[in-house]
Design an enzyme around this catalytic site. Structure first.
Site, PDB file in Angstrom:
ATOM      1  N   VAL A   2      31.980  34.868  42.180  1.00 32.14           N
ATOM      2  CA  VAL A   2      31.854  34.490  40.766  1.00 32.14           C
ATOM      3  C   VAL A   2      30.502  33.817  40.504  1.00 32.14           C
ATOM      4  O   VAL A   2      29.866  34.054  39.470  1.00 32.14           O
ATOM      5  CB  VAL A   2      33.026  33.581  40.323  1.00 32.14           C
ATOM      6  CG1 VAL A   2      32.920  33.244  38.844  1.00 32.14           C
ATOM      7  CG2 VAL A   2      34.363  34.266  40.596  1.00 32.14           C
ATOM      8  N   LYS A  30      41.583  27.916  39.155  1.00 31.29           N
ATOM      9  CA  LYS A  30      42.888  27.816  38.472  1.00 31.29           C
ATOM     10  C   LYS A  30      43.862  26.869  39.175  1.00 31.29           C
ATOM     11  O   LYS A  30      44.618  26.157  38.538  1.00 31.29           O
ATOM     12  CB  LYS A  30      43.531  29.189  38.301  1.00 31.29           C
ATOM     13  CG  LYS A  30      43.497  30.065  39.541  1.00 31.29           C
ATOM     14  CD  LYS A  30      42.483  31.167  39.404  1.00 31.29           C
ATOM     15  CE  LYS A  30      42.139  31.732  40.762  1.00 31.29           C
ATOM     16  NZ  LYS A  30      41.474  32.998  40.713  1.00 31.29           N
ATOM     17  N   LYS A  83      47.801  30.332  36.593  1.00 28.33           N
ATOM     18  CA  LYS A  83      47.274  30.743  35.277  1.00 28.33           C
ATOM     19  C   LYS A  83      48.323  30.531  34.188  1.00 28.33           C
ATOM     20  O   LYS A  83      48.020  30.071  33.089  1.00 28.33           O
ATOM     21  CB  LYS A  83      46.825  32.211  35.345  1.00 28.33           C
ATOM     22  CG  LYS A  83      45.622  32.407  36.277  1.00 28.33           C
ATOM     23  CD  LYS A  83      45.410  33.858  36.653  1.00 28.33           C
ATOM     24  CE  LYS A  83      44.173  34.033  37.543  1.00 28.33           C
ATOM     25  NZ  LYS A  83      44.078  35.350  38.161  1.00 28.33           N
TER      26      LYS A  83
HETATM   27  N1  HSE Z   1      42.367  36.766  42.761  1.00 28.22           N
HETATM   28  C1  HSE Z   1      42.307  36.737  41.344  1.00 28.22           C
HETATM   29  C2  HSE Z   1      42.914  38.029  40.815  1.00 28.22           C
HETATM   30  C3  HSE Z   1      40.882  36.590  40.889  1.00 28.22           C
HETATM   31  O1  HSE Z   1      43.074  38.971  41.591  1.00 28.22           O
HETATM   32  O2  HSE Z   1      43.250  38.092  39.636  1.00 28.22           O
HETATM   33  C4  HSE Z   1      40.742  36.310  39.428  1.00 28.22           C
HETATM   34  O3  HSE Z   1      41.358  35.111  39.054  1.00 28.22           O
END
Ligand code: HSE
Length: 425
Positions: free
Chosen positions: A14, A96, A196
């Site tokens: 990222v 997150k 999330k």
């Molecule tokens: N590992 C997470 C996914 C990355 O596959 O969505 C993005 O948050």
């Protein structure tokens, strides 16, 4: 727009995405001034002078306006974010786990320091769902928020379901494409989607629910026979995060679900994520976008940095303005449970049983079970059981309180189990 000087922590997938989006944006006015990394010996694509291993060189640099935290370790990330906010520097993060597990504390810390914390990149990559919930839906009561919140598992399920790829190959592709977490069990066991969901509960319903209180079932127990069952019925299987408000209580969970072919989430494939929401005034809405990957997530982080340049901050309107909605796991879900050995499942946990099938290579029970029971380790951790939520099962079941299981049905099923056991022996 003022020129923003960024102090960056972490230069992985990222972080590099942020660097690239920032340098290719035509109208962003800012630069990365320093990058703090853990391993100085790793070869880097940028000038060595840009890197440091000393966090204080960034946190105490008065010439740095904004801290961007993109490291893997949630504990170290919390430390960086806390120190930065206490120093009066606003922060952007995509972590997150760190945000979900500490959101109450982080909301208070922002209020007491006056510095802002933005984290759009932490939830569903490039879908601007947090700002949409904060700004557009700040005053509309929401009934439901549901979707595909994890790119890796959606990629794996797409490849396994549609291209007959084996699970391990699909997972290693998701890893090499930079979608998966460095510990991919966080993806495949539903933890990532749960973090999330926990964050969105704050922005959609105004409540903080620690991730430990939310059930997460993963995709790692799905067997070929389950895929076959879904195909025969015309369903897909998706890892779904879902939260629903019923009679002013909120229910939330992450589970694989059978999805009918005409459902809007059925055609969301590969690393794409989707969020569907239902509001009291707007009715149904659907958002789709890439949920993982260097550039889509880097772009979400860049958008947050840019928002800080005009002093944007989350107001947590629903959290501050609404009476607190209670969160509950006391509700029924209609589940399909498949198993190898009848002794592996505890029928007493079912409230009612609608369908059962026993055979040598594929046995399953469909019935209603309380979310509270699903939180129990015996259901979560047994690799021989696979649990999938039935298509539309949640619509009819959510909100009905758990009552005692129906003894007659259980007795009948136990007889079936015993019979199968005799035949197997
Ligand atoms: N590992 C997470 C996914 C990355 O596959 O969505 C993005 O948050």
């Amino acid at each position: 727009m003022k020129n923003i000087r960024i102090g960056l922590f972490g230069f992985g997938c990222v972080g590099q995405g942020l660097y690239e989006t920032l340098n290719n944006s035509k109208n962003f006015s800012g630069e990365i001034k320093k990058i703090c990394i853990k391993n100085p010996d790793k070869p880097r694509s940028l000038d060595n002078n840009l890197f440091t291993t000393q966090a204080d060189r960034i946190l105490n640099d008065s010439a740095i306006d904004v801290i961007v935290e993109l490291i893997d370790d949630a504990e170290a990330a919390l430390d960086i974010v806390t120190r930065a906010l206490k120093n009066g520097k606003s922060v952007v993060t995509a972590n997150k786990k760190m945000v979900a597990e500490n959101l109450s504390y982080l909301v208070d810390l922002q209020a007491s320091t006056g510095a802002a914390l933005l984290y759009e990149g932490a939830v569903c990559g490039s879908i601007p769902i947090i700002r949409t919930l904060e700004e557009y839906f700040g005053h509309e009561p929401l009934n439901e928020i549901k979707g595909i919140f994890n790119g890796s598992t959606n990629y794996i399920l797409t490849k396994v379901f549609e291209e007959n790829l084996d699970y391990k190959t699909a997972l290693s592709q998701a890893q090499s494409l930079g979608f998966a977490e460095s510990d991919p069990t966080l993806d495949v066991k539903g933890f990532d989607a749960k973090y999330k969901l926990s964050i969105l509960l704050t922005h959609a319903f105004g409540i903080h629910v620690p991730p430990a209180q939310i059930v997460n079932l993963g995709i790692d127990h799905i067997k070929p026979a389950d895929l076959e069952y879904a195909r025969e019925k015309g369903f897909g299987i998706k890892l779904i995060a879902q939260a629903k408000r019923i009679h002013d209580r909120v229910y939330a969970f992450v589970t694989p679900q059978f999805i009918k072919s005409d459902h809007s989430l059925h055609n969301v494939k590969n690393e794409f994520n989707a969020v569907t929401l239902n509001g009291e005034f707007c009715d149904d809405q659907l958002f789709i976008g890439k949920g993982a990957g260097s550039l889509p997530t880097g772009a979400a982080v860049l958008s947050d940095v840019s928002a800080l340049s005009y002093d944007y901050r989350y107001e947590y309107k629903k959290h501050y303005n609404l009476g607190k909605l209670p969160f509950s796991n006391d509700s029924l879900l209609e589940v399909y449970v498949s198993f190898d050995n009848p002794h592996e499942i505890d029928l007493e946990d079912f409230e009612s049983i609608h369908h059962k099938y026993f055979s040598f290579d594929h046995s399953y029970v469909i019935g209603k079970m309380c979310i509270n029971h699903l939180l129990d380790g015996k259901w979560l951790n047994n690799p021989k059981n696979n649990i999938v939520l039935c298509a539309n099962g949640t619509e009819s079941s959510l909100g009905s309180l758990c009552v005692k299981a129906l003894n007659a049905e259980i007795e009948e099923l136990k007889k079936g189990q015993e019979l199968l056991e005799k035949i197997t022996v």
